[in-house]
Design a protein around this motif. Structure first.
Motif, short mmCIF file in Angstrom:
data_model
loop_
_atom_site.label_atom_id
_atom_site.label_comp_id
_atom_site.label_asym_id
_atom_site.label_seq_id
_atom_site.Cartn_x
_atom_site.Cartn_y
_atom_site.Cartn_z
N PHE F 363 41.35 47.12 -5.91
CA PHE F 363 42.66 46.40 -5.15
C PHE F 363 42.14 45.38 -4.10
CE2 PHE F 363 44.63 50.85 -5.78
CZ PHE F 363 45.06 50.31 -7.17
N VAL F 364 41.61 44.37 -4.49
CA VAL F 364 41.39 43.27 -3.51
C VAL F 364 41.83 42.03 -4.22
CG1 VAL F 364 39.09 44.42 -3.16
CG2 VAL F 364 39.14 42.90 -5.20
N LYS F 365 41.96 41.07 -3.39
CA LYS F 365 42.32 39.77 -3.78
C LYS F 365 41.52 39.24 -5.02
CE LYS F 365 44.02 35.41 -1.66
NZ LYS F 365 44.32 34.68 -0.63
N ALA F 366 41.85 38.60 -5.97
CA ALA F 366 41.22 38.10 -7.04
C ALA F 366 41.95 37.07 -7.83
CB ALA F 366 40.86 39.57 -7.79
N ARG F 367 41.36 36.78 -9.10
CA ARG F 367 41.95 35.87 -9.69
C ARG F 367 43.13 36.35 -10.24
NH1 ARG F 367 37.57 34.96 -14.07
NH2 ARG F 367 38.05 36.54 -15.54
N SER F 368 43.92 35.66 -10.78
CA SER F 368 45.38 36.18 -11.59
C SER F 368 44.88 36.66 -12.79
CB SER F 368 46.41 35.25 -11.68
OG SER F 368 47.28 35.54 -12.81
N VAL F 369 45.66 37.67 -13.34
CA VAL F 369 45.42 38.13 -14.73
C VAL F 369 45.94 36.98 -15.82
CG1 VAL F 369 45.63 40.62 -14.28
CG2 VAL F 369 47.57 39.32 -14.90
N LEU F 370 45.18 36.91 -16.57
CA LEU F 370 45.81 35.88 -17.77
C LEU F 370 47.18 35.82 -18.12
CD1 LEU F 370 44.47 33.40 -19.27
CD2 LEU F 370 43.91 35.06 -21.29
N GLN F 371 47.65 37.17 -18.37
CA GLN F 371 49.08 37.33 -18.96
C GLN F 371 49.90 38.13 -17.97
OE1 GLN F 371 47.04 39.22 -22.43
NE2 GLN F 371 48.57 38.19 -23.77
N PRO F 372 50.26 37.50 -16.92
CA PRO F 372 50.88 38.28 -15.65
C PRO F 372 52.02 38.88 -15.93
CG PRO F 372 51.05 35.84 -15.08
CD PRO F 372 49.97 36.11 -16.41
N LYS F 373 52.83 38.07 -17.01
CA LYS F 373 54.25 38.70 -17.31
C LYS F 373 54.06 39.86 -18.03
CE LYS F 373 57.21 34.44 -16.95
NZ LYS F 373 57.40 33.40 -17.73
N LEU F 374 53.47 39.97 -19.25
CA LEU F 374 53.38 41.12 -19.99
C LEU F 374 52.66 42.06 -19.52
CD1 LEU F 374 53.26 41.67 -23.30
CD2 LEU F 374 50.78 41.35 -23.23
N LEU F 375 51.42 41.83 -18.77
CA LEU F 375 50.95 43.11 -17.93
C LEU F 375 51.73 43.67 -17.00
CD1 LEU F 375 47.10 42.14 -18.29
CD2 LEU F 375 48.74 43.03 -19.96
N GLY F 376 52.52 42.57 -16.14
CA GLY F 376 53.14 42.99 -14.88
C GLY F 376 54.40 43.94 -15.36
N SER F 377 54.90 43.68 -16.57
CA SER F 377 55.92 44.20 -17.17
C SER F 377 55.60 45.51 -17.52
CB SER F 377 56.71 43.80 -18.30
OG SER F 377 56.62 42.38 -18.12
N PHE F 378 54.33 45.88 -18.09
CA PHE F 378 53.81 47.18 -18.45
C PHE F 378 53.56 47.92 -17.34
CE2 PHE F 378 51.75 45.47 -22.63
CZ PHE F 378 53.06 45.64 -23.39
N PHE F 379 53.10 47.30 -16.40
CA PHE F 379 52.63 48.15 -15.21
C PHE F 379 53.92 48.61 -14.44
CE2 PHE F 379 52.10 48.46 -10.87
CZ PHE F 379 50.97 49.14 -10.81
N PHE F 380 54.78 47.63 -14.28
CA PHE F 380 56.13 48.14 -13.61
C PHE F 380 56.85 49.28 -14.46
CE2 PHE F 380 60.86 47.44 -13.15
CZ PHE F 380 60.83 47.54 -11.69
N ILE F 381 56.69 49.34 -15.85
CA ILE F 381 57.20 50.33 -16.53
C ILE F 381 56.73 51.68 -16.12
CG2 ILE F 381 57.94 51.10 -18.87
CD1 ILE F 381 58.49 48.23 -19.43
N SER F 382 55.16 51.51 -16.40
CA SER F 382 54.61 52.98 -16.20
C SER F 382 54.69 53.27 -14.88
CB SER F 382 53.08 52.59 -16.69
OG SER F 382 52.46 51.43 -16.16
#
Ligand code: NA
Ligand code: NA
Lengths: 167, 933, 127, 119, 89, 519
Positions: F363-382
């Motif tokens: 949990f540190v500031k870092a570069r963005s993930v390559l697929q923010p929408k996809l992974l973000g949605s997955f993360f949100f759901i889980s």
């Protein structure tokens, strides 16, 4: 597995005989079924393991070998008593020492057999074989006459072994 | 009759996907298509209005999860109708507004999806007729509002604001859940109809205070009541359309809705009055006061929202039917003017690039039309007559006058209410004067001008409503208010009048006072600003974040305190726990020894025991010199197998012996790569502590063992003795158990062995090794890699050993022995070749693929078991028969043999895969790497 | 069981036991590792042989068939004991464990350690 | 005799557990080996002790309980597999982590783990 | 008579075992300890054989045989370890 | 399909063995196809088994035709078949994910995976206490080997702890089994239940010790405080598909506790009734609390996921401690939900850490993930599912658990920790999500993949996405079909608590009569 020497079916004839006997020995039986089984095993096991065996000189004189064995056994028994007495007796009297025996016998098996005999017969233990396999170093528990001991080893054990193995 | 009710939230739910799917199209089209679902839903709602206005409550129920009392139950009564219209109506306006607010780069589809999802959640709350369903939607509003607030997630304040809102409302939601579950538990149903009819039951229940506290926690957090109000201003980090929606008609009103909904069952007690009204009052004053000092337009509106929510709460807390009507009326009015104000603010922000009132001045010149709209709305907020805000504020003042629950202190309420109104007028005035007049703008990022035509439409509609309601309240909202009140009260609605003129009375005076006071206050605002500036500006966001940070740090410290990654501690704890678990019951054991006669002690046993004890102790004492410890351990292993032999377990003795040797070889192989000595790194205290625990465990285990040994026991084993020969075909019962009665265990066991070998091989591969070039004393290794005698003798012993293993294998079924022991003997014999000759010599001469051996071993054992399927018997059913052949005599064939062959092969494969490969490690790079520590 | 058999068996047992004991006494008493090597490698093997013969006799009589599988153990021991002794001797040499001071020809031990030939003047074994 | 047997089990458990609690992998391996001896003897004892009762039909008059023996056999084999894995894992840990401490590192001083990660 | 002889012999073996243990404990060298362990193996074989004779059972021969075989393997491995560190190379 | 109950064991066993042999050995492509097909068949079989047990009652499979209580039996009742199905669902996803490439980062992934499934299924299906031990060992040894899959210091280090603690656990297991056999003389669980109830005096006390030791051992697997310390780091260090599969491992412990302490030491056990309860419930409450703190303290997503596993394990243990059918039913639903959601989160954490470069999932500031929408949605759901927020399955499970614990003396405690853990999960996961996806060095829109990166970031493989979707899909489905699912779990729980079905139904009418009919 490759069979470097020997026949196709009996790569190690002596082993085969030994295995045959040992099987019957283990099972304490002479039943036909076991003889059959012993036969199968004494063929298949050497055949399976042929690759893992180094070539050894064949036994030229089997009867001499038997005689040799009996002699060694007798030596073991008689001389064990000597050692027993020494072990129980006063330690101060012990005169241990190392000797080196020059080897005429050259095959690995021969050297091994000689060294084993020396170790089994009381008073001496084979400690080391020189790298060129020409010398056998022996530790004697009670070394009174060095040369006599060397001679007795060479005469009593090495000579018959040389004859049995032929080299 | 009302089968379409569930279509209302369902339509919006389905509508959630519309913007996502149509985002790629033109933005106008996207907005238009997005509006369709809510519009249809609104039509459905309006269609039901008629029924509701005939005092009907529409209901629709579908089964869902009966076990938890959750059903899909919808209910449309006056209250729901009012809220539904507000939610969808303002929602539609926000859709239109947002179309122009969001920039081209921003994903409008995602925005709309979140918005419609949020709308669905809100509709779900207000339409629920089931408590759990209500809670479900309640939490869904928290979640979807999180998405909306954090829409600009790359901004720190958006992330933090969203998290704060989620945390506070989420926590409240959990409390609410507990409260609702308690209500369900008390009432015996989660059905709202039943719950609403159980007011007395609830109020008289001993848990009523708990229920009330929990429900109020939910409501207060959601509707930003003091002291949970702090999240709301920070939710302003959201795009303004979101604020317009969340903080006018929806999110915060959910809390109010909850209070209204449960008004019939939870109100009417002293407790209700005190908590709700005092909370409302505090919030009202606090919000109004702070709003005045906010330079950010949205900040001002945020605190104003808090203040107005406090007002509504206060009204509800007053616990009178009329106050409730007033509350509902103010809900409507506040929604209308606050939404329009937010939208106006958005326009200002959008067109001028800032919301800071210190920069914004004199916008009247640049956007007179918008300014007019905003001013009307702000006037309504201030409670100026002829506008809707005035009407409900009048009702509010009236109600403050007519309550007396605070006894002799009751006079404070109208006074404080007026004070709140003073501030309300002041900040409304500031909104108007400071933005649209007050000189020229300062350093605006953009030159302001009027927004696009259609961006103004929603504001126009709302402002028009302010005026219409303000002037023709009965006509516009009369029915709506009446039936909403009826639904809220669940009782007769008291008579009230919605006229704009009630004559000169006390409430009007209060209004007048407020106006005057407010204007005066605003005029002298600099005094007040200076006064306020001596207080440090507390940023709730920072405080909250710091609080969370502290919580996290504490959590980390606490966790690290226990979870310190010290195996010694973990092992100690587990063993300590085990000791407690065992020792506790043992204290109740009155007599350790049982009635079973004991065997006599003899010299050999004592000798064995002493050897074993000394061996074990010496292993401990010597564990620093590892080689010596290994020797001591070997004694113990040897004695253990002798014990097995002594007590009638020859199979065990054989197994123990062979395993022992393989283990020792393995340990030596490993020891080569490990340090030869263990440093003294235990403190005396730790040693004493460990000694205490280990002797405790030893004592307990010994005692249990003794207690067991001296007690008689009858077991199922007679069956095995009885059926071993007849059913299993073997006389060695232990072996028959292993390969037949419990062959499945054995199958598992060889699988374990095989897996272990695979795992070990996996570990060995790609291992970086530190290979010592000398032993621990620094002496170089001997140069004789393959001693002559050892090589020759080992070689000649191999066939013999193999023969022995065949012997052990074949007799296993009838005499001690079996596949496992035979396999180990074979393995040891082959390992001896490795020891004597080295890997380089053995490898080319013995082309056994150990992995295949494991695979085929397990396969053979399994297939043997499967063979019984051919005879329609369960897996592993054994088969055996005796045959007679001429000359050879009688012999037995049994499927168990084949099974045992599988065991045999697996054992060889596993053992050799481990040992031979471990040996191989060094062949290539012997004596290259040095110790590194 | 006939008395004579019992007697013979007893004698073998006792002889075996005595030799085993003597071997272990030697192990405990003898002054250095090289001398200690002697005792167990042979006294104990012989001792075990005594027990094995006793066992053979007894079981042969008991089961009325020749029970000689005990020979196998003897065979194993006779084959392996010298190798064990040899290996232990090698470790002793390797670790330069001191021999009893009065041990003769200690220089040979040094040569043996490196597996060299003994010095020229000492080639006593040559015929 | 039973008391002596139980004593032996207890002693082995004690020694095993003590070694288990040491800080080096090899000691732990030794401890587990000792403990598994104790466990095996304990499990064996659950069928009670019996002299001259090997459960081979026809070889004794009364038989010892064969079931615990079979269980112990399974336990021995599984124990061997597990020990083997642990031993190699210990080697691997030495190779990967550079030491043979069970924690893969030496106990830290309390002041070097205050790194906080903020977000 | 046989019983008494067995008793005496078993006593002797016990003494022998203690002597082995003694040597194993005092060492002084690892070689001494290996030697002591080797002897311990042999005395254990004796013990098992004696127990077989005593109990008249036929079930102990294999255990004795196995100790003989495995004791050798163990001893040679231990020595190899002292000599080379790496027992399989 | 008379052999149905054993198929979930034979299938992975056979495939595991075949994978070691030609033509499958050393050919990763063939291995992938083979194991995927196997898992798919296993999935189908598990469904069939569940339906069969539901329709026609408990299926008992008498191995070797040796009837109980003498031989080993497999008992496929609703509970065990449900868990077998759950395993198949989870394992299928883990395998799919692994087939995208992580199966090649070490040897023997596929055979070990098969054996792991074998062990888990075996533990669920067996009706014999010692056989349970054997399958525990199968699943443990496979897990040891899988844990080090991929290599690396962290894995080795945490594996060392995991292995040693579990070896101690196995020893204690055997002590416990020894005591139990030494007092009742039988191994069949049902038979043991009958005989335990008849114990008195000293024997009963000894058997109690045995039972408590088993509680400890199962507690170790189930991460019961103070035995849970190993879990977070172990799970966090495992490679993604392995960690995902491990999500079921704590449940094996919970299942065993349920089975042993409801069937053997349940209400009917006379002197030994409910012996684990006084220990279990306070410790379970503490476990949830420890996990709750752990959630807040986690510094990386994988640690967070692991602590979520601790929380869910503790939550389940509370339900187990209650020993009522209602609580068990709720627990089963929650178990299914939490296993699948945690599995998804472990897989997702891997994708995130791959795409975030050096910062991995910390949990540190870092570069963005390559697929923010996809992974973000997955993360949100889980995250929604795991926090227990509607509309995903977490809330159903949690609400049912709260309902099941209502009206007891312990309600205050239980509700406080359960709700508190939810709040903590909410705080932790919202912080995690906002940090991982939004607290980036550059806004996602401006982020471009530079061609010459030493550590090239790759987009998620379709198989990886499929695996996550497969698991995440379960959560809404569990809610949508919540009625059927809860009915199923309630019925399974009912069956377990019904002594006539779970004990007497599995024994011959007169216990002890030789019913053997083989040969
Ligand atoms: Na201004
Ligand atoms: Na090597």
């Amino acid at each position: 597995m490759a069979t470097p020497t020997g026949f196709k079916f009996f790569p190690m004839p002596i082993h085969s005989v030994l295995l045959f006997v040992v099987w019957l020995l283990m099972n304490n039986t002479l039943a036909a079924g076991h003889i059959f089984l012993a036969l199968i095993l004494s063929i298949t096991i050497p055949w399976l393991l042929a690759g893992l065996q180094s070539a050894h000189p064949p036994i030229r004189k089997p009867w001499l070998a038997v005689r040799y064995s009996l002699m060694v056994i007798m030596d073991i028994v008689t001389a064990n008593f000597e050692v027993a007495l020494k072990v129980i007796g006063p330690m101060a009297k012990l005169q241990p020492g190392f000797i080196a025996v020059y080897l005429d016998i050259s095959s690995d098996l021969g050297i091994t057999l000689l060294a084993s005999t020396v170790s089994l017969t009381p008073g001496t233990v084979s400690a080391e074989v020189s790298e060129d396999k020409k010398w056998l170093y022996i530790h004697a528990l009670h070394l009174e006459n060095e040369q006599a001991l060397i001679d007795s080893i060479k005469q009593r054990y090495e000579k018959p072994l040389l004859e049995i193995l032929g080299c | 009759m009302s089968e379409y009710l569930f279509w209302i939230p369902l339509l919006t739910l389905l509508g959630t996907f519309v913007p996502l799917l149509t985002e790629k199209l033109n933005r106008n089209l996207c907005a238009l298509l997005t509006s369709i679902a809510p519009a249809l839903a609104l039509l459905l709602v309006l269609q039901s209005a008629e029924a509701v206005f005939h005092s009907e409550s529409l209901r629709q129920t579908m089964g869902w999860i009966p076990v938890m009392g959750l059903e899909l139950a919808f209910r449309l009564d006056g209250l729901s109708l009012l809220f539904s219209i507000l939610i969808i109506g303002i929602g539609l306006l926000v859709i239109l507004y947002a179309r122009y607010y969001l920039s081209e780069q921003e994903s409008i589809g995602r925005f709309y999806a979140y918005l419609i999802l949020f709308m669905t959640a809100m509709l779900g709350i207000v339409l629920s007729n089931n408590l759990i369903q209500l809670w479900m939607f309640w939490e869904l509003t928290s979640v979807s509002s999180f998405l909306l607030i954090s829409f600009w997630g790359h901004k720190s304040e958006a992330r933090k604001g969203a998290r704060m809102a989620l945390t506070v409302t989420g926590a409240g939601g959990l409390a609410l859940l507990a409260g609702l579950l308690l209500i369900g538990d008390i009432v015996g149903s989660y059905n709202l109809d039943l719950v609403l009819g159980s007011g007395d039951l609830l109020r008289e229940h001993s848990l009523y205070p708990v229920v009330l506290a929990l429900v109020l926690l939910g409501a207060f957090t959601k509707s930003a009541q003091f002291p949970f109000h702090f999240w709301l201003p920070h939710a302003m980090a959201a795009p303004t359309p979101v604020s317009a929606y969340l903080h006018s008609a929806t999110m915060v009103k959910a809390g109010i809705f909850l209070l209204v909904r449960f008004f019939p069952v939870l109100s009417g007690t002293e407790l209700w009055f005190l908590t709700v009204s005092l909370t409302g009052l505090t919030t009202l004053l606090l919000g109004a006061y702070i709003a005045l000092f906010k330079h950010d337009l949205k900040g001002l509106l945020a605190y104003s929202t808090i203040s107005h929510l406090g007002l509504i709460t206060l009204l509800l807390g007053m616990d009178s039917p009329l106050a409730t009507v007033a509350a509902i009326f103010h809900i409507i009015n506040h929604a209308i003017f606050k939404a329009s104000l937010f939208m106006a603010t958005g326009i200002i922000d959008h067109e001028s690039g800032t919301r800071d009132m210190r920069q914004l001045n004199g916008l009247w010149k640049y956007m007179p039309y918008t300014a007019t709209l905003a001013m009307v709305a702000a006037a309504s907020m201030a409670g100026v007559p002829l506008l809707n805000g005035f009407l409900s504020k009048e009702m509010f003042f009236t109600e403050t006058l007519y309550q007396g629950s605070l006894g002799s202190l009751s006079w404070m309420i109208p006074v404080l209410a007026t004070l709140g109104a003073v501030f309300s007028v002041a900040y409304s005035t500031r909104f108007i004067h400071d933005v649209f007049f007050n000189g020229e703008p300062i350093n605006l990022p953009k030159t302001p001008h009027e927004p696009p035509r259609y961006m103004k439409v929603p504001v126009e509609i709302l402002v028009a409503l302010c005026l219409l309601v303000g002037m023709m309240p009965n006509f516009i909202v009369g029915d709506l208010l009446y039936f909403a009140s009826a639904a809220a009260l669940q009782a007769e609605v008291p008579s009230y009048s919605l006229s704009i003129w009630h004559g000169f009375n006390f409430p009007l005076m209060m209004s007048f006072l407020a106006m005057l006071g407010g204007l005066t206050l605003y005029y002298n605002r600099h005094v007040l600003f200076r006064f306020q500036s001596q207080f440090p500006d507390m940023d709730a966001k920072l405080v909250f974040e710091a609080l969370i940070q502290r919580l996290v740090r504490h959590a980390q410290r606490t966790v690290e305190l226990f979870e310190n990654h010290s195996l010694q501690r973990y092992s100690y704890l587990m063993l300590f726990f085990a000791t407690i678990l065992m020792a506790g019951p043992l204290l109740d054991l009155s007599a350790t020894a049982g009635l079973r006669p004991e065997l006599p002690i003899d010299a050999i046993s004592i000798t064995g025991a002493i050897l074993l004890t000394v061996g074990a102790l010496v292993t401990v004492i010597w564990h620093h010199q590892r080689m010596a410890a290994l020797l001591a351990l070997s004694i113990v292993g040897l004695i253990v197998s002798l014990i097995f032999a002594r007590y009638s377990a020859p199979d065990l003795a054989l197994t123990q012996l062979s395993v022992e040797v393989v283990t020792v070889i393995l340990l030596m192989l490993a020891l080569f790569f490990l340090p030869q000595k263990t440093p003294e790194d235990s403190s005396p205290r730790r040693i004493i502590r460990d000694l205490a625990l280990s002797s405790m465990i030893g004592g307990v285990i010994g005692t249990i063992c003794y207690a067991l040994l001296t007690r008689p026991l009858s077991t199922i084993s007679d069956y095995f003795l009885l059926h071993s020969k007849t059913g299993g075909g073997g006389t060695n019962v232990v072996n028959v158990i292993l390969v037949d009665f419990r062959g499945f265990d054995t199958l598992g066991e060889i699988t374990v062995l095989g897996i272990a070998a695979l795992g070990i091989f996996k570990l060995i591969s790609r291992m970086r090794l530190y290979m010592p070039v000398s032993d621990e004393t620094g002496r170089l290794w001997a140069n004789d890699r393959h001693p002559l005698l050892l090589s020759v003798i080992s070689q000649s012993l191999l066939p013999l050993a193999l023969l022995v293993s065949v012997y052990i294998f074949l007799r296993g079924h009838n005499m001690p022995g079996g596949g496992f022991i035979a396999g180990l003997i074979t393995s040891v014999a082959i390992i001896q070749q490795y020891i004597a000759h080295g890997v380089e010599w053995v490898k080319p001469r013995m082309k056994l693929n150990y992995q295949w051996l494991i695979g085929s071993g397990i396969l053979i054992a399994t297939l043997t078991g499967l063979g019984s399927w051919l005879f329609d018997r369960p897996f592993l059913t054994s088969w055996f028969d005796h045959f007679h052949l001429p000359i050879l005599g009688e012999f037995e064939l049994a499927s168990a043999m084949l099974f045992d062959l599988g065991v045999y092969l697996t054992v060889i494969g596993a053992t050799l895969l481990i040992l031979a490969n471990l040996g191989k490690l060094t062949t290539v790079h012997r004596a290259t790497d040095m110790e590194q520590e | 069981m006939p008395f004579w058999l019992e007697l013979i068996v007893s004698v073998f047992l006792l002889v075996g036991g005595v030799f085993l004991l003597v071997g272990s006494i030697g192990l405990a008493r003898l002054p250095d590792i090289y001398t200690r090597l002697h005792a167990p490698t042979k006294a104990t093997t012989l001792g075990l042989a005594g027990l094995l013969i006793a066992s053979m006799l007894l079981f042969s009589w008991q089961n009325s068939t020749l029970s000689i599988h005990e020979l196998l153990i003897a065979l194993f021991l006779f084959i392996t004991a010298p190798v064990s002794a040899n290996m232990i001797a090698k470790t002793a040499l390797h670790h330069r464990l001191p021999a009893l001071e009065r041990t003769q020809n200690q220089d040979l031990a040094a040569a043996a350690r490196e597996r060299l030939t003994p010095d020229a003047p000492k080639k006593k074994g040559k015929k | 005799m039973e008391a002596l047997y139980a004593f032996c089990v207890g002693i082995m458990t004690t020694c095993g557990v003590y070694l288990l609690l040491r800080a080096r992998t090899f000691a732990v391996v030794l401890g587990l080996t000792l403990l598994s001896y104790a466990v095996n003897l304990f499990l064996f004892a659950s069928g009670r002790l019996k002299l001259n009762g090997a459960a081979v039909l026809g070889q004794s008059e009364q038989y010892a309980d064969p079931l615990p023996q079979a269980l112990v056999l399974t336990a021995i084999v599984i124990g061997f597999a597990m020990t083997a894995f642990l031993v190699i894992l210990a080697m691997r840990a030495r190779a990967d982590l550079g030491n043979d401490h069970v924690d893969g590192r030496f106990p830290e001083t309390p002041n070097n783990n205050n790194k906080q990660e903020k977000n | 008579m046989l019983d008494k002889v067995i008793l005496i012999v078993s006593f002797m073996i016990c003494v022998a075992l203690f002597l082995n243990l003694w040597r194993l404990l005092i060492g002084p060298s690892v070689s001494d300890r290996i030697l002591a362990l080797d002897t311990l193996y042999i005395n254990s074989i004796a013990l098992i054989l004696l127990y077989g004779i005593y109990s008249g059972g036929n079930l102990y021969f294999e255990a004795a045989l196995l100790i003989a075989m495995l004791g050798f393997v163990s001893t040679s491995a231990l020595c190899k370890y002292i000599l080379r560190g790496d027992i399989i190379e | 399909m008379a052999h149905l109950p054993i198929l979930p064991l034979l299938l992975p066993l056979l495939m595991g063995a075949l994978l070691l042999l030609p033509p499958l050995a050393n050919n990763i492509k063939r291995q992938r196809v083979a194991t995927l097909v196997t898992m798919f068949v296993l999935l189908a079989l598990s469904v069939k088994l569940l339906l069969t047990t539901h329709d026609t009652g408990t299926q008992m499979y008498v191995l070797g035709n040796w009837h109980p209580p003498f031989g080993i039996v497999l008992v496929a009742d609703q509970l065990s078949s449900l868990l077998v199905l759950l395993t198949a669902v989870l394992a299928f996803a883990a395998l799919l994910y692994a087939c995208a490439g992580s199966d090649q980062t070490g040897m023997y992934f596929h055979p070990l995976f098969m054996f792991q499934v074998l062990g888990i299924n075996g533990a669920f299906l067996t009706g014999d206490i010692f056989n349970l031990f054997v399958f525990f060992e199968v699943l443990l040894i496979a897990s040891y080997a899988l844990l080090v899959h991929g290599g690396g210091k962290q894995k080795t280090q945490s594996a060392l702890h995991y292995v040693i603690l579990n070896l101690i656990g196995s020893s204690l297991f055997l002590f416990g089994l020894g005591i139990l056999y030494g007092t009742v003389g039988t191994l069949n669980i049902a038979d043991m239940a009958v005989k335990i109830a008849q114990l008195h005096g000293g024997e009963a006390i000894l058997a109690k010790i045995g039972g408590l030791l088993l509680m400890l051992v199962f507690g170790l697997k189930a991460a019961l405080l103070p035995l849970h310390f190993w879990l977070p780091r172990t799970y966090a260090s495992a490679s993604a598909p392995v960690a995902a599969l491990f999500a079921i491992m704590t449940k094996v412990g919970i299942y065993s506790l349920l089975r042993v302490h409801t069937v053997i030491f349940g209400d009917h056990a006379g002197d030994l009734a409910n012996i684990a309860q006084p220990w279990l419930w306070p410790l379970a409450v503490l476990t949830v609390s420890a996990g709750t703190l752990g959630l807040l303290a986690s510094r990386s997503l994988r640690l967070l996921a692991a602590n979520l596993v601790v929380v869910s394990a503790g939550t389940l243990l509370i339900a187990v401690a209650l020993q009522t059918a209602e609580a068990t039913g709720a627990a089963l639903y929650y178990l299914i939900h939490s296993t699948l959601a945690a599995g998804a989160l472990f897989l997702l954490a891997d994708l995130i850490s791959i795409q975030r470069g050096k910062a991995e999932d910390r949990f540190v500031k870092a570069r963005s993930v390559l697929q923010p929408k996809l992974l973000g949605s997955f993360f949100f759901i889980s995250a929604l599912a795991l926090i227990g927020l509607p509309p995903l399955s977490g809330f159903v499970g949690k609400v049912m658990l709260l309902q099941a614990t209502a009206g007891q003396t312990t309600t205050l405690w239980v509700w406080t920790v359960l709700l508190g853990s939810g709040l903590s999960a909410l705080i932790a996961l919202s912080r995690a999500g906002t940090t991982l996806f939004w607290r980036t060095n550059y806004p996602p829109a401006h982020y471009q993949l530079k061609p010459n990166q030493s550590n090239p970031v790759t987009a998620a493989h379709p198989l990886q996405i499929a695996a996550i979707v497969w698991l995440l899909l379960a959560s809404p489905l569990l809610v949508v079909f919540g009625g059927d699912m809860t009915a199923l779990t309630a019925s399974a729980a009912q069956q377990l608590h019904d002594i006539d079905q779970s004990v007497y139904g599995l024994l011959p009418p007169v216990s002890g009569s030789p019913a053997q009919g083989a040969q």
